[in-house]
Design a protein around this motif. Structure first.
Motif, PDB file in Angstrom:
ATOM      1  N   PRO A 217       0.868  -1.224  -0.069  1.00 53.92           N
ATOM      2  CA  PRO A 217      -0.193   0.034   0.202  1.00 53.92           C
ATOM      3  C   PRO A 217       0.740   1.423  -0.046  1.00 53.92           C
ATOM      4  O   PRO A 217       0.163   2.608  -0.258  1.00 53.92           O
ATOM      5  CB  PRO A 217      -0.894  -0.067   1.264  1.00 53.92           C
ATOM      6  N   LYS A 218       2.204   1.053   0.252  1.00 53.00           N
ATOM      7  CA  LYS A 218       2.933   2.607   0.246  1.00 53.00           C
ATOM      8  C   LYS A 218       2.990   3.171  -0.815  1.00 53.00           C
ATOM      9  O   LYS A 218       3.319   4.404  -0.956  1.00 53.00           O
ATOM     10  CB  LYS A 218       4.397   1.984   1.098  1.00 53.00           C
ATOM     11  N   CYS A 219       2.677   2.382  -2.157  1.00 54.66           N
ATOM     12  CA  CYS A 219       2.848   2.974  -3.498  1.00 54.66           C
ATOM     13  C   CYS A 219       1.683   4.003  -3.493  1.00 54.66           C
ATOM     14  O   CYS A 219       1.787   5.052  -4.160  1.00 54.66           O
ATOM     15  CB  CYS A 219       2.927   2.140  -4.542  1.00 54.66           C
ATOM     16  N   LEU A 220       0.882   3.880  -2.951  1.00 55.87           N
ATOM     17  CA  LEU A 220      -0.305   4.882  -2.970  1.00 55.87           C
ATOM     18  C   LEU A 220      -0.038   6.104  -2.255  1.00 55.87           C
ATOM     19  O   LEU A 220      -0.279   7.241  -2.513  1.00 55.87           O
ATOM     20  CB  LEU A 220      -1.688   4.292  -2.281  1.00 55.87           C
ATOM     21  N   GLU A 221       0.714   6.061  -1.304  1.00 54.82           N
ATOM     22  CA  GLU A 221       1.282   7.371  -0.588  1.00 54.82           C
ATOM     23  C   GLU A 221       2.422   8.221  -1.450  1.00 54.82           C
ATOM     24  O   GLU A 221       2.470   9.364  -1.596  1.00 54.82           O
ATOM     25  CB  GLU A 221       2.064   6.898   0.834  1.00 54.82           C
ATOM     26  N   TRP A 222       3.045   7.035  -1.976  1.00 55.56           N
ATOM     27  CA  TRP A 222       4.019   7.749  -3.181  1.00 55.56           C
ATOM     28  C   TRP A 222       3.499   8.538  -4.201  1.00 55.56           C
ATOM     29  O   TRP A 222       3.906   9.646  -4.614  1.00 55.56           O
ATOM     30  CB  TRP A 222       5.077   6.766  -3.608  1.00 55.56           C
ATOM     31  N   LEU A 223       2.207   7.964  -4.859  1.00 53.59           N
ATOM     32  CA  LEU A 223       1.308   8.757  -5.847  1.00 53.59           C
ATOM     33  C   LEU A 223       0.769   9.856  -5.361  1.00 53.59           C
ATOM     34  O   LEU A 223       0.587  10.885  -6.098  1.00 53.59           O
ATOM     35  CB  LEU A 223       0.468   7.715  -6.322  1.00 53.59           C
ATOM     36  N   ASP A 224       0.474   9.694  -4.101  1.00 52.27           N
ATOM     37  CA  ASP A 224       0.046  11.242  -3.544  1.00 52.27           C
ATOM     38  C   ASP A 224       0.962  12.371  -3.579  1.00 52.27           C
ATOM     39  O   ASP A 224       0.399  13.638  -3.534  1.00 52.27           O
ATOM     40  CB  ASP A 224      -0.523  11.052  -1.895  1.00 52.27           C
ATOM     41  N   SER A 225       2.247  12.129  -3.756  1.00 50.25           N
ATOM     42  CA  SER A 225       3.265  13.210  -3.877  1.00 50.25           C
ATOM     43  C   SER A 225       3.374  13.550  -5.113  1.00 50.25           C
ATOM     44  O   SER A 225       4.335  14.454  -5.445  1.00 50.25           O
ATOM     45  CB  SER A 225       4.631  12.740  -3.144  1.00 50.25           C
ATOM     46  N   LYS A 226       2.894  13.051  -6.078  1.00 46.78           N
ATOM     47  CA  LYS A 226       3.286  13.250  -7.478  1.00 46.78           C
ATOM     48  C   LYS A 226       2.036  14.173  -8.156  1.00 46.78           C
ATOM     49  O   LYS A 226       0.838  14.129  -7.703  1.00 46.78           O
ATOM     50  CB  LYS A 226       3.299  12.100  -8.239  1.00 46.78           C
ATOM     51  N   GLU A 227       2.423  14.967  -9.354  1.00 47.43           N
ATOM     52  CA  GLU A 227       1.564  15.896  -9.901  1.00 47.43           C
ATOM     53  C   GLU A 227       0.737  15.180 -10.705  1.00 47.43           C
ATOM     54  O   GLU A 227       0.780  13.888 -11.013  1.00 47.43           O
ATOM     55  CB  GLU A 227       2.415  16.835 -10.769  1.00 47.43           C
ATOM     56  N   PRO A 228      -0.684  15.672 -10.986  1.00 47.17           N
ATOM     57  CA  PRO A 228      -1.761  14.773 -11.821  1.00 47.17           C
ATOM     58  C   PRO A 228      -1.130  14.532 -13.243  1.00 47.17           C
ATOM     59  O   PRO A 228      -0.265  15.216 -13.690  1.00 47.17           O
ATOM     60  CB  PRO A 228      -2.652  16.086 -11.929  1.00 47.17           C
ATOM     61  N   LEU A 229      -1.408  13.182 -13.360  1.00 41.11           N
ATOM     62  CA  LEU A 229      -0.936  12.790 -14.964  1.00 41.11           C
ATOM     63  C   LEU A 229       0.475  12.736 -15.010  1.00 41.11           C
ATOM     64  O   LEU A 229       0.908  12.600 -16.360  1.00 41.11           O
ATOM     65  CB  LEU A 229      -1.757  13.562 -16.035  1.00 41.11           C
ATOM     66  N   SER A 230       1.318  12.610 -13.986  1.00 44.47           N
ATOM     67  CA  SER A 230       2.694  12.346 -14.299  1.00 44.47           C
ATOM     68  C   SER A 230       3.513  11.278 -14.224  1.00 44.47           C
ATOM     69  O   SER A 230       4.779  11.315 -14.306  1.00 44.47           O
ATOM     70  CB  SER A 230       3.436  13.614 -13.366  1.00 44.47           C
ATOM     71  N   VAL A 231       2.572  10.054 -13.979  1.00 48.39           N
ATOM     72  CA  VAL A 231       3.289   8.968 -13.493  1.00 48.39           C
ATOM     73  C   VAL A 231       2.807   7.777 -14.463  1.00 48.39           C
ATOM     74  O   VAL A 231       1.843   7.762 -14.818  1.00 48.39           O
ATOM     75  CB  VAL A 231       3.090   8.567 -12.016  1.00 48.39           C
ATOM     76  N   ILE A 232       3.934   7.172 -14.923  1.00 56.90           N
ATOM     77  CA  ILE A 232       3.621   5.866 -15.772  1.00 56.90           C
ATOM     78  C   ILE A 232       3.736   4.825 -15.147  1.00 56.90           C
ATOM     79  O   ILE A 232       4.639   4.492 -14.223  1.00 56.90           O
ATOM     80  CB  ILE A 232       4.446   5.966 -16.963  1.00 56.90           C
ATOM     81  N   TYR A 233       2.494   4.116 -14.986  1.00 55.47           N
ATOM     82  CA  TYR A 233       2.611   2.788 -14.177  1.00 55.47           C
ATOM     83  C   TYR A 233       2.765   1.793 -15.033  1.00 55.47           C
ATOM     84  O   TYR A 233       2.374   1.464 -16.157  1.00 55.47           O
ATOM     85  CB  TYR A 233       0.872   2.663 -13.931  1.00 55.47           C
ATOM     86  N   VAL A 234       3.551   0.772 -14.587  1.00 54.52           N
ATOM     87  CA  VAL A 234       4.207  -0.606 -15.338  1.00 54.52           C
ATOM     88  C   VAL A 234       4.036  -1.807 -14.694  1.00 54.52           C
ATOM     89  O   VAL A 234       4.246  -1.921 -13.467  1.00 54.52           O
ATOM     90  CB  VAL A 234       5.699  -0.140 -15.510  1.00 54.52           C
ATOM     91  N   ASN A 235       3.083  -2.386 -15.269  1.00 48.02           N
ATOM     92  CA  ASN A 235       2.876  -3.793 -14.808  1.00 48.02           C
ATOM     93  C   ASN A 235       2.600  -4.908 -15.754  1.00 48.02           C
ATOM     94  O   ASN A 235       1.704  -4.500 -16.754  1.00 48.02           O
ATOM     95  CB  ASN A 235       1.624  -3.593 -13.887  1.00 48.02           C
ATOM     96  N   PHE A 236       3.200  -5.894 -15.887  1.00 49.76           N
ATOM     97  CA  PHE A 236       3.010  -6.983 -17.049  1.00 49.76           C
ATOM     98  C   PHE A 236       2.449  -7.981 -16.678  1.00 49.76           C
ATOM     99  O   PHE A 236       2.424  -9.389 -17.109  1.00 49.76           O
ATOM    100  CB  PHE A 236       4.474  -7.242 -17.414  1.00 49.76           C
ATOM    101  N   GLY A 237       1.818  -7.978 -15.538  1.00 42.88           N
ATOM    102  CA  GLY A 237       0.585  -8.887 -15.103  1.00 42.88           C
ATOM    103  C   GLY A 237       1.102 -10.106 -14.259  1.00 42.88           C
ATOM    104  O   GLY A 237       2.544  -9.965 -13.663  1.00 42.88           O
ATOM    105  N   SER A 238       0.351 -11.143 -14.045  1.00 39.67           N
ATOM    106  CA  SER A 238       0.797 -12.115 -12.867  1.00 39.67           C
ATOM    107  C   SER A 238       1.673 -13.386 -13.669  1.00 39.67           C
ATOM    108  O   SER A 238       2.288 -14.094 -12.885  1.00 39.67           O
ATOM    109  CB  SER A 238      -0.216 -12.742 -12.298  1.00 39.67           C
ATOM    110  N   ILE A 239       1.786 -13.421 -14.765  1.00 40.45           N
ATOM    111  CA  ILE A 239       2.431 -14.699 -15.454  1.00 40.45           C
ATOM    112  C   ILE A 239       3.306 -14.165 -16.694  1.00 40.45           C
ATOM    113  O   ILE A 239       4.192 -14.941 -17.067  1.00 40.45           O
ATOM    114  CB  ILE A 239       1.735 -15.610 -16.047  1.00 40.45           C
ATOM    115  N   THR A 240       3.253 -12.983 -17.098  1.00 40.30           N
ATOM    116  CA  THR A 240       4.311 -12.603 -18.139  1.00 40.30           C
ATOM    117  C   THR A 240       5.721 -12.606 -17.680  1.00 40.30           C
ATOM    118  O   THR A 240       5.930 -12.244 -16.660  1.00 40.30           O
ATOM    119  CB  THR A 240       3.958 -11.332 -18.877  1.00 40.30           C
ATOM    120  N   VAL A 241       6.554 -13.134 -18.551  1.00 39.54           N
ATOM    121  CA  VAL A 241       8.003 -13.212 -18.199  1.00 39.54           C
ATOM    122  C   VAL A 241       8.912 -12.623 -19.178  1.00 39.54           C
ATOM    123  O   VAL A 241       8.433 -12.605 -20.432  1.00 39.54           O
ATOM    124  CB  VAL A 241       8.652 -14.677 -17.818  1.00 39.54           C
ATOM    125  N   MET A 242      10.092 -12.176 -18.968  1.00 35.57           N
ATOM    126  CA  MET A 242      10.835 -11.479 -19.906  1.00 35.57           C
ATOM    127  C   MET A 242      12.356 -11.967 -19.662  1.00 35.57           C
ATOM    128  O   MET A 242      12.578 -12.615 -18.824  1.00 35.57           O
ATOM    129  CB  MET A 242      10.861  -9.977 -19.850  1.00 35.57           C
TER     130      MET A 242
END
Length: 388
Positions: A187-212
Motif C-alpha cells: 500500500p505504500k505506493c499509494l502514498e508515493w503517488l499522492d506526492s506526484k503531480e496529476p497525470l505525471s506517472v507512468i504505471y508499469v505492470n506486466f501482469g501475473s504470468i508474463t516473463v521476460m
C-alpha cells in the motif's frame, strides 16, 4: 475438482445444498468442459463466462478458417520474423483488416503444446455454442459490434462489465473481505503517488504470468530512466524467466528520485489515482479493461494469446494505446513514455479513454446502465428457466 468425475462433483453440490441454499444456477468458465453436462444433471440453468475480450473469441472461432485458407499454421519458424505475420486478413466480421500477428498465438502451432491448445479451443467453442447464455466482462458501448457478431453464433450473449465497476457500484461493501489476491499488495505506493503531480506517472505492470529475459528487463529499465518521467513499476520476483530479477545498480541510483518499485499493488486504486497518466501493460484483458474504465491510455507490450488481439483493438479500434515492439529497445520505451504522458498523441488517446471511462461508468450504474440491465436479463432468464 478438475479431476473429479461428474458424479463426484454432483455429490459436492448436493451436500452443499443441504447446508446452505439449493443450487439454482451454475456460472462457469467458458473452457470448463463439464459445466454444461453438470448443469443438465443438476437440472439447473448454466451461464458460461468468457474471461477474455470478445475480439479474441471471434479470432478463436476463425481458427478452422485460417487453417483451411492455408494462412496457418506457420510453414517455418522463420515466418515469425520474415514479415509473413504482417499479412492482413479481412474476413473476420467487426475486426476488419487485422494482421495475422494479432491473432491469438496458439494457431501458429510451432510447438506441440500449441497444436493441443488449438484443438482444445476448437472443441470448447463448438461445445459451448450449445450453451443458453454466454456472459462477457465487457460493456455494450465498447464492443457492441463485436457482441452483435458473436450473437450470430451464440445465443443470449450479454456484456455485464466492467465487472469491477459493477461490483463497486452495486455490491454490498461488507463482502470486501472475501476477495482473493495473487500477490501481497504494497500500500505504500499509494502514498508515493499522492506526492506526484496529476497525470505525471507512468504505471508499469506486466501482469501475473508474463516473463521476460534479462536483456528485455534492462531495456525497459534504461528506457524508463531515459524518459526522465516518474514511474511506478510492479516487478514480481519471477518476472525474469529462469532467473532472479537483478536490476542494474546504476539504474536504481539514477532513478531513485523518479521511480518506485513494488512487488505487487492494488491495481484499481493505482489506475484510478489522479497522478497516473499512463499504463505500460502486457494487455491482458483485465488490465486492458481496467485501464479503459479508469480513462488511462496505454503502451502495449503483448506477450501471447488474446493479449495480441487486445493490443490491436486498443491501438487501432479504440485508439487509446500505443504499441511497443516485441524486440524492446530503450530508445523506443523512452519515446513512447514521453509521448503518452506529454505528447499530442497522448492527449488524444487520453481524451478517447476518458470518453470510454464515462461510458463504462454509465454502463455499470443502477438502474439504467447497459450492463446492469444485462445482468438483470441474465437473472430473470435463469429464473424463468428454473420455473420451467
Amino acid at each position: 475438482m478438475f479431476s473429479k468425475s461428474l458424479g463426484q462433483i454432483e455429490s459436492v453440490f448436493a451436500k452443499a445444498s443441504t447446508v446452505y441454499s439449493p443450487v439454482t444456477c451454475l456460472v462457469a468458465d467458458f473452457f470448463i468442459g463439464y459445466a454444461l453436462p453438470l448443469a443438465e444433471e443438476l437440472g439447473v440453468p448454466a451461464a458460461l463466462l468468457w474471461t477474455s475480450g470478445t475480439g479474441s473469441l471471434i479470432c478463436f472461432d476463425q481458427f478452422d478458417n485460417l487453417i483451411e485458407k492455408g494462412l496457418m499454421p506457420l510453414k517455418d519458424p522463420s515466418d515469425l520474423v520474415n514479415g509473413y505475420l504482417d499479412i492482413v486478413i479481412d474476413f473476420i466480421l467487426s475486426i476488419p483488416r487485422i494482421p495475422l500477428n494479432y491473432i491469438p498465438t496458439y494457431v501458429r502451432m510451432l510447438y506441440p503444446d500449441d497444436e493441443y491448445m488449438v484443438e482444445f479451443s476448437k472443441k470448447a467453442i463448438e461445445r459451448e455454442k450449445k450453451a443458453t447464455t454466454i456472459i462477457f466482462n465487457t460493456f455494450d458501448e465498447l464492443e457492441y459490434d463485436i457482441l452483435e457478431t458473436i450473437s450470430l453464433k451464440y445465443t443470449n450473449c450479454l456484456g455485464i462489465g466492467p465487472l469491477h465497476m459493477l461490483e463497486n457500484n452495486n455490491v454490498d461493501k461488507s463482502l470486501e473481505s472475501i476477495k482473493t489476491k495473487l500477490w501481497k499488495e504494497e500500500p505504500k505506493c499509494l502514498e508515493w503517488l499522492d506526492s506526484k503531480e496529476p497525470l505525471s506517472v507512468i504505471y508499469v505492470n506486466f501482469g501475473s504470468i508474463t516473463v521476460m529475459n534479462p536483456q528485455q528487463l534492462a531495456e525497459f529499465c534504461w528506457g524508463l530512466a531515459k524518459s526522465n518521467q516518474s514511474f511506478l513499476w510492479v516487478i514480481r520476483p519471477d518476472l525474469v524467466g529462469g532467473d532472479s530479477v537483478a536490476l542494474p545498480p546504476e539504474f536504481l541510483a539514477e532513478t531513485s528520485n523518479k521511480g518506485m518499485l513494488v512487488s505487487w499493488c492494488a491495481q484499481e486504486k493505482v489506475l484510478s489515482h489522479p497522478s497516473v497518466g499512463g499504463f505500460l501493460t502486457h494487455c491482458g484483458w483485465n488490465s486492458t479493461l481496467e485501464s479503459i474504465s479508469y480513462g488511462v491510455p496505454m503502451i502495449c507490450w503483448p506477450f501471447f494469446s488474446d493479449q495480441l488481439t487486445n493490443c490491436w483493438l486498443s491501438c487501432n479500434k479504440w485508439k487509446v494505446a500505443l504499441e511497443i515492439d516485441n524486440n524492446v529497445k530503450r530508445d523506443e520505451v523512452s519515446k513512447l513514455v514521453i509521448e503518452l504522458l506529454n505528447g499530442e498523441k497522448g492527449k488524444e488517446m487520453r481524451k478517447n479513454a476518458t470518453d470510454l471511462k464515462n461510458k463504462a461508468e454509465a454502463a455499470s450504474t443502477f438502474p439504467s446502465g447497459s450492463s446492469v440491465i444485462n445482468l438483470e436479463k441474465l437473472i430473470c432468464y435463469k429464473a424463468l428457466q428454473n420455473k420451467s
